[in-house]
Write a protein that holds these residues in place. Structure first.
Motif, mmCIF file in Angstrom:
data_model
loop_
_atom_site.group_PDB
_atom_site.id
_atom_site.type_symbol
_atom_site.label_atom_id
_atom_site.label_comp_id
_atom_site.label_asym_id
_atom_site.label_seq_id
_atom_site.Cartn_x
_atom_site.Cartn_y
_atom_site.Cartn_z
ATOM 1 N N LYS A 62 -48.964 -12.774 -19.533
ATOM 2 C CA LYS A 62 -50.353 -13.210 -19.542
ATOM 3 C C LYS A 62 -50.503 -14.727 -19.650
ATOM 4 C CE LYS A 62 -51.702 -8.824 -21.693
ATOM 5 N NZ LYS A 62 -52.264 -8.239 -20.470
ATOM 6 N N ASP A 63 -49.446 -15.470 -19.347
ATOM 7 C CA ASP A 63 -49.479 -16.927 -19.480
ATOM 8 C C ASP A 63 -50.498 -17.548 -18.531
ATOM 9 O OD1 ASP A 63 -46.485 -17.528 -20.911
ATOM 10 O OD2 ASP A 63 -46.659 -15.702 -19.718
ATOM 11 N N ARG A 64 -51.350 -18.409 -19.084
ATOM 12 C CA ARG A 64 -52.309 -19.129 -18.246
ATOM 13 C C ARG A 64 -51.566 -20.141 -17.373
ATOM 14 N NH1 ARG A 64 -57.512 -21.932 -20.953
ATOM 15 N NH2 ARG A 64 -57.996 -19.701 -21.237
ATOM 16 N N GLY A 65 -51.905 -20.165 -16.110
ATOM 17 C CA GLY A 65 -51.250 -21.079 -15.173
ATOM 18 C C GLY A 65 -50.042 -20.476 -14.482
ATOM 19 N N LEU A 66 -49.711 -19.228 -14.817
ATOM 20 C CA LEU A 66 -48.535 -18.589 -14.203
ATOM 21 C C LEU A 66 -48.747 -18.344 -12.718
ATOM 22 C CD1 LEU A 66 -45.786 -17.093 -14.426
ATOM 23 C CD2 LEU A 66 -47.085 -15.036 -15.018
ATOM 24 N N VAL A 67 -49.950 -17.898 -12.344
ATOM 25 C CA VAL A 67 -50.182 -17.452 -10.961
ATOM 26 C C VAL A 67 -50.083 -18.602 -9.973
ATOM 27 C CG1 VAL A 67 -51.804 -16.324 -9.400
ATOM 28 C CG2 VAL A 67 -51.603 -15.534 -11.763
ATOM 29 N N TRP A 68 -50.743 -19.743 -10.273
ATOM 30 C CA TRP A 68 -50.692 -20.838 -9.294
ATOM 31 C C TRP A 68 -49.287 -21.411 -9.181
ATOM 32 C CZ3 TRP A 68 -49.089 -25.762 -10.160
ATOM 33 C CH2 TRP A 68 -49.135 -26.285 -11.447
ATOM 34 N N ARG A 69 -48.555 -21.424 -10.299
ATOM 35 C CA ARG A 69 -47.167 -21.896 -10.229
ATOM 36 C C ARG A 69 -46.313 -20.961 -9.379
ATOM 37 N NH1 ARG A 69 -48.878 -23.499 -15.389
ATOM 38 N NH2 ARG A 69 -48.215 -25.611 -16.014
ATOM 39 N N ALA A 70 -46.506 -19.652 -9.590
ATOM 40 C CA ALA A 70 -45.753 -18.676 -8.790
ATOM 41 C C ALA A 70 -46.101 -18.796 -7.313
ATOM 42 C CB ALA A 70 -46.044 -17.264 -9.294
ATOM 43 N N GLY A 71 -47.388 -19.028 -7.010
ATOM 44 C CA GLY A 71 -47.795 -19.191 -5.619
ATOM 45 C C GLY A 71 -47.171 -20.418 -4.981
ATOM 46 N N ILE A 73 -44.297 -21.814 -5.827
ATOM 47 C CA ILE A 73 -42.872 -21.536 -5.626
ATOM 48 C C ILE A 73 -42.677 -20.599 -4.433
ATOM 49 C CG2 ILE A 73 -40.868 -20.370 -6.642
ATOM 50 C CD1 ILE A 73 -41.866 -21.464 -9.368
ATOM 51 N N ALA A 74 -43.509 -19.550 -4.332
ATOM 52 C CA ALA A 74 -43.404 -18.624 -3.202
ATOM 53 C C ALA A 74 -43.656 -19.346 -1.885
ATOM 54 C CB ALA A 74 -44.397 -17.476 -3.376
ATOM 55 N N ALA A 75 -44.615 -20.264 -1.888
ATOM 56 C CA ALA A 75 -44.908 -21.027 -0.670
ATOM 57 C C ALA A 75 -43.719 -21.890 -0.258
ATOM 58 C CB ALA A 75 -46.149 -21.887 -0.884
ATOM 59 N N LEU A 76 -43.065 -22.518 -1.240
ATOM 60 C CA LEU A 76 -41.901 -23.347 -0.930
ATOM 61 C C LEU A 76 -40.734 -22.498 -0.441
ATOM 62 C CD1 LEU A 76 -42.095 -25.877 -3.889
ATOM 63 C CD2 LEU A 76 -42.461 -26.376 -1.477
ATOM 64 N N ILE A 93 -50.539 -18.749 1.137
ATOM 65 C CA ILE A 93 -49.988 -18.190 -0.103
ATOM 66 C C ILE A 93 -50.506 -18.956 -1.312
ATOM 67 C CG2 ILE A 93 -47.852 -17.915 -1.432
ATOM 68 C CD1 ILE A 93 -46.423 -17.384 1.240
ATOM 69 N N PHE A 94 -50.448 -20.276 -1.241
ATOM 70 C CA PHE A 94 -50.880 -21.077 -2.383
ATOM 71 C C PHE A 94 -52.386 -20.938 -2.619
ATOM 72 C CE2 PHE A 94 -51.863 -25.327 -4.357
ATOM 73 C CZ PHE A 94 -51.286 -25.025 -5.589
ATOM 74 N N SER A 95 -53.165 -20.816 -1.546
ATOM 75 C CA SER A 95 -54.616 -20.645 -1.685
ATOM 76 C C SER A 95 -54.938 -19.346 -2.416
ATOM 77 C CB SER A 95 -55.285 -20.639 -0.301
ATOM 78 O OG SER A 95 -55.078 -21.852 0.366
ATOM 79 N N GLU A 96 -54.259 -18.268 -2.063
ATOM 80 C CA GLU A 96 -54.469 -16.991 -2.744
ATOM 81 C C GLU A 96 -54.167 -17.123 -4.231
ATOM 82 O OE1 GLU A 96 -52.005 -14.169 -0.720
ATOM 83 O OE2 GLU A 96 -52.847 -14.704 1.231
ATOM 84 N N ALA A 97 -53.080 -17.827 -4.561
ATOM 85 C CA ALA A 97 -52.703 -17.995 -5.962
ATOM 86 C C ALA A 97 -53.761 -18.784 -6.728
ATOM 87 C CB ALA A 97 -51.350 -18.705 -6.054
#
Length: 576
Positions: A62-71, A73-76, A93-97
Motif C-alpha cells: 500500500k506504499d504511496r507512490g508505488l504505482v507511478w514508480r512501477a509504471g 520502470i515498466a516503461a523503461l 504505460i507511464f500515463s496509466e500509472a
C-alpha cells in the motif's frame, strides 16, 4: 574528505522494481499473444490487463507512490522491444500509472476509487491512440474522418448522424472495461493477501543480466539526439506551413537518412500492413477531402493532402525510432544516475535481473482467461515473495575502494604511500601496481609489479611491439595481461584484506584487459578490492559492474595518511 556512495536502494523503489518487472512481463506475454492472434484493440486489452494487475498488487503493498514508480520502470523495460518505435507505448504505460496514482491520492483506497481509477486508465488508452494518430498524421485526419462519417450516414439513409452518441458509447465501453479490470484485480489482491492463491516458484535475480550494459556495436551520439529533435520539429513546421512541393524534399531526405542509419529499428516499414495503411490514407484523402463538393470522385487537392499526411507519418515514425535509439546513449544514463535518479537506475537494473524468472512464472493466457481472479492472486503473491530475494541480492554486492584522479596527477604515488601505511597497520594486501616507465623525463609506458612478491612484467609501451595489441596511443603486452590475471586468480581469499588493481581503464570498459576477472571477483562478497580509476571514466566504471558501497579517494582532495584511516574503517565495517 573521502566520499562514500551507498548501494542501498529505497524500499519503495525495490518494490517498484518487482511490480514494474511484472507489468513489463504482462506487456510481453499478453502483447505477444495478441500479436500472434492478430487481435484488434490490443492496446486496450493490455491496458485492461495492466489495471487488473496493479489494483491487485496495491492490495498487498500500500506504499504511496508505488504505482507511478512501477509504471516508469515498466516503461523503461519496454525499451527492450526489438522495434525501436517504443516512445508511444512507453508514454502509454507511464500515463496509466500516473492516472491510477492520482485517483488513489484524491479518492483514497477503496473499491469505488479502484474502479474509477481503472476506468480512467483504460479510457486513457483510447485518448492515447487518438493523440498518437493526430501526432502522426496531423489534424487533416479529422477532416477526412468527418467527411467519411457523413458519407456513411447518407448511405445508411439517415438525414443526420449524432456523433456525440457514438463517441460517448465508445468512451463508456472503455471506462466500463477498466472498471471490470479493477474489480478483478481487487478480488485477486484480496486472495493473495489472504494466502489463498499460493502456487509459489522461487524467483532469484540473474546476476549476469545487465540492462544498462555498454554495447560497443550500438553507435549512439548526443549530437545526433539533438539533430533528430531539431529535424523532426523543422520537418513538421515545413509540412504544416508550406505547400507539399517545398516540404517534400527536406522531409523525405530526413526520413531516408533515418531509414538508412537505423535499419534495425525500422521493421514496421517492412510490414505489408504499413503500406496498405499508407495507400488507404491516400485514397481516403483523395476521395473524401472535399466531401464530393467538387463533383469529382478523385480530388487532386485531396490526393496531395493524403501524400502530405503520409510524409508526415514517415517523418514521425522514422524520427521517433531514431530518438528511441539515441536515448540509449551512455551519456543519458550518466546524467540520470548522477542527478537524482540513482534509485531509478538501480531499480530498473534489478527489475531486469528478475524479469526472466517472472516471465517463466506467469501462467499462460488461457489460464488467466479461465480463472482471472485466482491467477492474478497467484501472480501477485508469487511476485511479492521476490522482495526478500532482491534485498539479499543488494546486500551481496561487493564493496569497493576507488582511488581516482586525472592522468599524471599522482594516483600511483598516492597508492604506494597508502600501501605502506596499510601494511604498517597489519593489513594483508595483494594485487599489482602499474609503475610508470620513463625515458629522458618522458613516460614511455608502464610495468606491472606484484605487490606480494615484487616481481615485474612489461605491460604497456608507446612504441609498437610485435604481437602486442593497440588501444589509443599505447600498445599492450598480452604477457602482461596474463601476468596480472594470474595474480588476481591466485589471490588467497582467506588471508587477503585488500586486493589492489592498478588500474581499471577504457580497455576494461570494452571487455578486454582485466574485465572478465573483475566480473568474477565482484561476485566474491568476502574480498574487498581497491581500484585505481581515472576521473573522467569513474562514473562509467561504477556503472559497469554490480558493486556495493564505494569509498572514493580523490588524490586532489585527500591525503594518504587520512585516507588510510578511512580505508581501515571501511574494511572493518564491510567485513563479512
Amino acid at each position: 574528505m573521502p566520499r562514500i556512495f551507498s548501494a542501498r536502494i529505497n524500499k519503495i523503489w525495490l518494490k517498484a522494481a518487482i511490480v514494474g518487472s511484472l507489468w513489463a512481463s504482462f506487456e510481453i506475454i499478453i502483447g505477444s499473444f495478441l500479436h500472434n492472434m492478430r487481435f484488434p484493440f490490443a492496446g486496450t486489452i493490455l491496458a485492461f490487463s495492466s489495471v487488473g494487475l496493479i489494483i491487485a498488487f496495491i492490495q498487498v503493498w500500500k506504499d504511496r507512490g508505488l504505482v507511478w514508480r512501477a509504471g516508469l520502470i515498466a516503461a523503461l523495460l519496454k525499451s527492450m522491444s526489438p522495434s525501436a518505435i517504443i516512445l508511444g507505448p512507453m508514454i502509454g504505460i507511464f500515463s496509466e500509472a500516473v492516472i491510477i496514482e492520482f485517483c488513489l491520492l484524491v479518492f483514497g483506497r477503496n473499491l469505488p476509487a479502484y474502479m474509477f481509477a481503472g476506468g480512467m486508465a483504460v479510457l486513457s488508452a483510447l485518448f492515447h491512440k487518438i493523440v498518437s494518430l493526430l501526432v502522426t498524421y496531423g489534424f487533416d485526419l479529422i477532416i477526412i474522418v468527418e467527411q467519411l462519417y457523413r458519407y456513411l450516414i447518407r448511405q445508411l439513409g439517415m438525414t443526420e448522424g449524432n456523433p456525440e452518441i457514438l463517441v460517448g458509447s465508445v468512451m463508456a465501453a472503455y471506462f466500463l472495461a477498466g472498471m471490470f479490470g479493477a474489480l478483478l484485480g481487487y478480488y485477486g489482491g484480496k486472495m493473495a493477501l489472504a494466502g489463498q492463491a499460493r502456487n509459489i516458484r522461487e524467483i532469484t535475480p540473474d546476476r549476469e543480466s545487465r540492462f544498462f550494459k555498454e554495447n560497443a556495436a550500438r553507435k549512439t551520439s548526443p549530437w545526433l539526439l539533438i539533430f533528430h529533435l531539431f529535424a523532426i520539429v523543422a520537418s513538421l513546421y515545413l509540412l504544416n506551413v508550406y505547400p507539399l512541393q517545398y516540404a517534400f524534399i527536406p522531409s523525405l531526405l530526413y526520413a531516408s537518412f533515418c531509414l538508412y542509419r537505423y535499419k534495425g529499428s525500422m521493421r514496421s516499414f517492412r510490414k505489408p500492413s504499413f503500406w496498405i495503411w499508407f495507400m488507404a490514407i491516400t485514397m481516403l484523402a483523395a476521395i473524401f477531402w472535399n466531401g464530393f463538393s467538387s463533383g469529382e470522385i478523385w480530388n487532386k487537392e485531396g490526393l496531395l493532402v493524403g501524400l502530405k499526411m503520409n510524409l508526415r507519418a514517415m517523418v514521425i515514425l522514422t524520427g521517433f525510432a531514431s530518438l528511441s535509439t539515441e536515448l540509449r546513449n551512455p551519456i543519458i544514463r550518466t546524467v540520470l544516475y548522477h542527478h537524482g535518479f540513482a534509485n531509478l537506475y538501480h531499480a530498473v537494473g534489478l527489475a531486469f535481473s528478475v524479469l526472466p524468472g517472472i516471465i517463466d512464472s506467469i501462467p499462460g493466457v488461457k489460464k488467466l482467461l479461465a480463472s482471472p481472479v485466482k491467477t492474478l492472486g497467484s501472480i501477485v503473491e508469487q511476485a511479492s515473495d521476490v522482495f526478500p530475494a532482491l534485498e539479499k541480492e543488494i546486500a551481496s554486492y561487493s564493496p569497493v575502494i576507488i582511488i581516482t584522479g586525472n592522468v599524471g596527477q599522482g594516483k600511483t604515488s598516492f597508492l604506494l604511500e597508502l600501501i605502506e601505511l596499510l601494511k604498517s597497520g597489519q593489513l594483508h594486501l595483494a594485487g599489482f601496481i602499474a609503475r610508470g616507465i620513463h625515458e629522458n623525463d618522458d613516460r614511455i609506458g608502464y610495468d606491472l609489479e606484484d605487490i606480494t612478491s615484487g616481481k615485474t612484467c612489461e605491460f604497456i609501451r608507446k612504441e609498437r611491439t610485435a604481437n602486442w595489441f593497440r588501444h589509443g596511443k599505447y600498445y599492450f603486452n598480452p604477457e602482461g595481461i596474463r601476468f596480472g590475471t594470474n595474480i588476481l586468480e591466485k589471490v588467497d581469499r582467506e588471508k587477503t584484506d585488500l586486493l589492489i588493481i592498478d588500474e581499471i581503464g577504457p580497455v576494461e570498459l570494452k571487455g578486454k584487459g582485466w574485465s572478465d576477472i573483475i566480473t568474477s571477483l565482484v561476485k566474491e562478497t568476502g574480498l574487498m578490492q581497491l581500484w585505481v580509476v581515472r576521473n573522467h571514466i569513474l562514473k562509467r566504471v561504477i556503472r559497469n559492474w554490480k558493486i556495493g558501497d564505494i569509498l572514493i579517494l580523490d588524490v586532489e582532495k585527500d591525503v594518504p595518511a587520512a585516507a588510510a584511516g578511512s580505508v581501515v574503517r571501511f574494511i572493518k565495517e564491510h567485513r563479512k
